[in-house]
Scaffold this motif. Structure first.
Motif, PDB file in Angstrom:
ATOM      1  N   LEU A 111       0.864  -1.192   0.000  1.00  0.00           N
ATOM      2  CA  LEU A 111       0.000   0.000   0.000  1.00  0.00           C
ATOM      3  C   LEU A 111       0.894   1.233   0.000  1.00  0.00           C
ATOM      4  O   LEU A 111       1.203   1.805   1.040  1.00  0.00           O
ATOM      5  N   THR A 135      -1.164  -1.806  -5.005  1.00  0.00           N
ATOM      6  CA  THR A 135      -1.389  -0.447  -5.513  1.00  0.00           C
ATOM      7  C   THR A 135      -1.162  -0.408  -7.023  1.00  0.00           C
ATOM      8  O   THR A 135      -0.116  -0.859  -7.488  1.00  0.00           O
ATOM      9  N   ILE A 148      -1.646   7.508  -7.569  1.00  0.00           N
ATOM     10  CA  ILE A 148      -2.294   6.213  -7.314  1.00  0.00           C
ATOM     11  C   ILE A 148      -3.680   6.151  -7.964  1.00  0.00           C
ATOM     12  O   ILE A 148      -4.475   7.078  -7.840  1.00  0.00           O
ATOM     13  N   GLN A 151      -6.209   1.004  -4.969  1.00  0.00           N
ATOM     14  CA  GLN A 151      -5.519   0.177  -3.989  1.00  0.00           C
ATOM     15  C   GLN A 151      -6.475  -0.879  -3.442  1.00  0.00           C
ATOM     16  O   GLN A 151      -7.698  -0.687  -3.444  1.00  0.00           O
TER      17      GLN A 151
END
Ligand code: GRF
Length: 203
Positions: A111, A135, A148, A151
């Motif tokens: 993560l 991720t 990002i 996730q």
């Protein structure tokens, strides 16, 4: 959406994407698979799926930039629109980033920003973390630092080994990577500085 997949290892993430393209649940096609490892499982999986599979061995190039230029040339030749790194164990130089700005995705088995780098399943286990995960992010000039996209969280269990935890994370990787590519294919991802906005937002 035409995908170019780069992989150095067994290719289970590649396989998940191949399967989703095949069953029609992902509106994309893999135009080429490139590996820097001649004997990678990823190349074999591509061949088995009838997908053009190229080995571009980094040992044949004097510099990282020369290697990247060769890979970029092959990707441009294949007319790809999104680069999918799936266990590609090479750092991406500016040659790559300049050729495909905002169009390179990677998957990391932790993560982020926690546990960047390598062997991160073991590091999370040894750290005594209670959860970890996977991720999907856009690649930028750093290592595992890009914006990002998605996730997924998995628990770390008391009797976990690096293998059992890695397997649990991989299950989530195989779910969220195709999902992230689907969102890109639908034009729903907007990179806004450090953040990726999904329009309309996920439920
Ligand atoms: C995965 O754990 C992925 O998160 C990391 O490298 C591994 C690739 O596994 N980037 P596979 O080759 O897709 O099975």
């Amino acid at each position: 959406l035409r995908l170019g997949c780069l992989a150095s290892g067994g290719g289970s993430n590649l396989q998940a994407i191949i399967d989703r393209c095949r069953d029609g649940s992902l509106a994309a096609e893999i135009s080429v698979v490139i590996s820097n490892k001649p004997d990678s499982g990823a190349l074999q999986r591509a061949r088995n799926a009838g997908i053009p599979a190229l080995c571009i061995d980094h040992r044949n190039f004097p510099t990282r930039e020369d290697f990247d230029r060769a890979v970029v040339a092959a990707l441009l030749e294949a007319g790809v629109e999104l680069i999918v790194l799936a266990g590609f164990m090479r750092l991406i130089s500016d040659v790559f980033l300049d050729a495909f700005p905002g169009r390179i995705m990677n998957i990391h088995p932790a993560l982020l920003p926690a546990f960047p780098g390598l062997h991160v399943q073991r590091k999370a286990l040894e750290y005594g973390a209670r959860v970890t995960g996977a991720t999907v992010h856009f690649v930028d000039g750093g290592v595992d630092t890009g914006p990002i996209v998605i996730q997924a969280v998995v628990p770390i269990l008391d009797d976990d080994t690096e293998e059992s935890l890695s397997a649990r994370i991989l299950e989530q990787e195989h779910r969220i990577y195709p999902r992230a590519i689907e969102l890109f294919a639908q034009g729903r991802l907007r990179i806004d500085g450090r953040r990726v906005r999904i329009e309309p937002p996920l439920p």
